[in-house]
Design a protein around this motif. Structure first.
Motif, PDB file in Angstrom:
ATOM      1  N   ALA A  25       2.295  -3.048  -5.038  1.00 43.57           N
ATOM      2  CA  ALA A  25       2.233  -3.037  -3.573  1.00 43.57           C
ATOM      3  C   ALA A  25       2.440  -4.474  -3.121  1.00 43.57           C
ATOM      4  O   ALA A  25       1.514  -5.280  -3.165  1.00 43.57           O
ATOM      5  N   PRO A  26       3.659  -4.830  -2.725  1.00 46.22           N
ATOM      6  CA  PRO A  26       3.967  -6.236  -2.495  1.00 46.22           C
ATOM      7  C   PRO A  26       3.336  -6.893  -1.268  1.00 46.22           C
ATOM      8  O   PRO A  26       3.345  -8.110  -1.172  1.00 46.22           O
ATOM      9  N   TRP A  27       2.771  -6.116  -0.335  1.00 44.42           N
ATOM     10  CA  TRP A  27       2.198  -6.727   0.858  1.00 44.42           C
ATOM     11  C   TRP A  27       0.726  -6.410   1.020  1.00 44.42           C
ATOM     12  O   TRP A  27       0.258  -5.362   0.613  1.00 44.42           O
ATOM     13  N   ARG A  28       0.035  -7.341   1.669  1.00 43.94           N
ATOM     14  CA  ARG A  28      -1.341  -7.113   2.076  1.00 43.94           C
ATOM     15  C   ARG A  28      -1.312  -6.285   3.351  1.00 43.94           C
ATOM     16  O   ARG A  28      -0.492  -6.516   4.231  1.00 43.94           O
ATOM     17  N   TYR A  29      -2.243  -5.368   3.468  1.00 46.26           N
ATOM     18  CA  TYR A  29      -2.334  -4.546   4.671  1.00 46.26           C
ATOM     19  C   TYR A  29      -3.079  -5.335   5.737  1.00 46.26           C
ATOM     20  O   TYR A  29      -4.288  -5.188   5.941  1.00 46.26           O
ATOM     21  N   GLN A  30      -2.361  -6.215   6.384  1.00 50.40           N
ATOM     22  CA  GLN A  30      -2.881  -7.067   7.455  1.00 50.40           C
ATOM     23  C   GLN A  30      -1.717  -7.391   8.376  1.00 50.40           C
ATOM     24  O   GLN A  30      -0.578  -7.032   8.078  1.00 50.40           O
ATOM     25  N   TYR A  31      -1.989  -8.078   9.460  1.00 47.73           N
ATOM     26  CA  TYR A  31      -0.955  -8.427  10.415  1.00 47.73           C
ATOM     27  C   TYR A  31       0.152  -9.217   9.730  1.00 47.73           C
ATOM     28  O   TYR A  31      -0.142 -10.099   8.938  1.00 47.73           O
ATOM     29  N   PRO A  32       1.402  -8.894   9.993  1.00 46.21           N
ATOM     30  CA  PRO A  32       1.979  -7.885  10.868  1.00 46.21           C
ATOM     31  C   PRO A  32       2.266  -6.547  10.162  1.00 46.21           C
ATOM     32  O   PRO A  32       2.677  -5.584  10.790  1.00 46.21           O
ATOM     33  N   VAL A  33       2.046  -6.499   8.847  1.00 49.36           N
ATOM     34  CA  VAL A  33       2.386  -5.311   8.066  1.00 49.36           C
ATOM     35  C   VAL A  33       1.621  -4.082   8.539  1.00 49.36           C
ATOM     36  O   VAL A  33       2.196  -2.995   8.666  1.00 49.36           O
ATOM     37  N   ASP A  34       0.328  -4.229   8.834  1.00 47.48           N
ATOM     38  CA  ASP A  34      -0.453  -3.077   9.285  1.00 47.48           C
ATOM     39  C   ASP A  34       0.114  -2.471  10.566  1.00 47.48           C
ATOM     40  O   ASP A  34       0.203  -1.252  10.712  1.00 47.48           O
ATOM     41  N   ALA A 149       5.695   7.675 -11.161  1.00 47.80           N
ATOM     42  CA  ALA A 149       5.351   6.714 -10.112  1.00 47.80           C
ATOM     43  C   ALA A 149       4.865   7.525  -8.923  1.00 47.80           C
ATOM     44  O   ALA A 149       5.598   8.368  -8.394  1.00 47.80           O
ATOM     45  N   LEU A 150       3.643   7.308  -8.536  1.00 44.15           N
ATOM     46  CA  LEU A 150       3.028   7.967  -7.397  1.00 44.15           C
ATOM     47  C   LEU A 150       3.222   7.057  -6.190  1.00 44.15           C
ATOM     48  O   LEU A 150       2.834   5.895  -6.233  1.00 44.15           O
ATOM     49  N   VAL A 151       3.829   7.579  -5.132  1.00 49.28           N
ATOM     50  CA  VAL A 151       4.186   6.749  -3.977  1.00 49.28           C
ATOM     51  C   VAL A 151       3.334   7.109  -2.764  1.00 49.28           C
ATOM     52  O   VAL A 151       3.153   8.284  -2.446  1.00 49.28           O
ATOM     53  N   ASP A 152       2.839   6.070  -2.081  1.00 51.32           N
ATOM     54  CA  ASP A 152       2.136   6.234  -0.819  1.00 51.32           C
ATOM     55  C   ASP A 152       2.447   5.017   0.044  1.00 51.32           C
ATOM     56  O   ASP A 152       3.046   4.050  -0.436  1.00 51.32           O
ATOM     57  N   ASP A 153       2.038   5.057   1.298  1.00 50.74           N
ATOM     58  CA  ASP A 153       2.328   3.927   2.172  1.00 50.74           C
ATOM     59  C   ASP A 153       1.349   2.779   1.956  1.00 50.74           C
ATOM     60  O   ASP A 153       1.743   1.628   1.850  1.00 50.74           O
ATOM     61  N   ARG A 183      -1.434  -2.926   0.281  1.00 45.90           N
ATOM     62  CA  ARG A 183      -2.790  -2.585  -0.132  1.00 45.90           C
ATOM     63  C   ARG A 183      -3.766  -3.478   0.606  1.00 45.90           C
ATOM     64  O   ARG A 183      -3.428  -4.593   1.030  1.00 45.90           O
ATOM     65  N   THR A 184      -4.963  -2.965   0.756  1.00 43.00           N
ATOM     66  CA  THR A 184      -5.992  -3.756   1.412  1.00 43.00           C
ATOM     67  C   THR A 184      -6.558  -4.772   0.431  1.00 43.00           C
ATOM     68  O   THR A 184      -6.409  -4.620  -0.780  1.00 43.00           O
ATOM     69  N   LEU A 185      -7.180  -5.762   0.961  1.00 41.51           N
ATOM     70  CA  LEU A 185      -7.842  -6.756   0.113  1.00 41.51           C
ATOM     71  C   LEU A 185      -9.198  -6.192  -0.271  1.00 41.51           C
ATOM     72  O   LEU A 185      -9.929  -5.727   0.573  1.00 41.51           O
TER      73      LEU A 185
END
Length: 186
Positions: A25-34, A149-153, A183-185
């Protein structure tokens, strides 16, 4: 913001290792991605998620080039109950899985696992309630290959990924990876 490494392991995963082998999951679920994911998921504005899906596909392509032994036989999106799908108009995990399948040339299937009951949205629940909410929720259909590979947002607590992985492994999968936009931190 991107994670610096695919090898980060959260405290929960250290204390209670998940059944899946790893998460990409290449990004943190935070601004602006969230906000981008939210506008896509809850308002159907696909233009906001396209750069994230493209980035995930590029990240996975590089990842699988350096680790070809991790290449899955099948991509499976996290299933959504038919009632929620009708409400939303689409399953975001299916959209992401289809694009990854086309880019990475890995087959995908929406019929291998299904959600049996309609429940409260997971985002309203804490980790333990999420796990309880998902017990006995998934049914696997058809033959399951060795590597999936299980895929989710988004991966938040990992409860959905844990329960889906357990169902897939009970049906014969030997290795399940989780692929998500963010993914969240924690």
């Amino acid at each position: 913001m991107a994670f610096p490494s695919d090898t980060l392991i959260c405290g929960e995963c250290l204390s209670t290792p998940p059944p899946f082998s790893h998460t990409v999951a290449p990004w943190r679920y935070q601004y602006p991605v969230d906000g981008m994911i939210g506008r896509y998921k809850y308002n159907g504005q696909r233009k906001y998620v396209r750069p994230l899906v493209t980035g995930l596909a590029e990240h996975l392509s590089r990842h699988l080039e350096t680790r070809p032994e991790l290449r899955p036989n099948l991509i499976v999106p996290a299933p959504m109950h038919s009632k929620r799908r009708r409400q939303r108009g689409f399953n975001q995990a299916e959209d992401i899985a289809e694009q990854l399948s086309l880019t990475l040339k890995i087959p995908w299937s929406t019929t291998r696992i299904r959600r049996l009951r309609h429940t409260r949205p997971q985002r309203e629940l804490g980790r333990e309630a999420r796990l309880h909410n998902l017990r006995g929720m998934f049914e696997v259909n058809g033959a399951i290959p060795a590597r999936i590979a299980l895929v989710d947002d988004v991966v938040t607590t990992g409860a959905t990924a844990r329960m889906l992985t357990a169902a897939l492994m009970d049906a014969g999968a030997e290795d399940v990876q989780v692929w998500a936009l963010a993914r969240t931190l924690g």
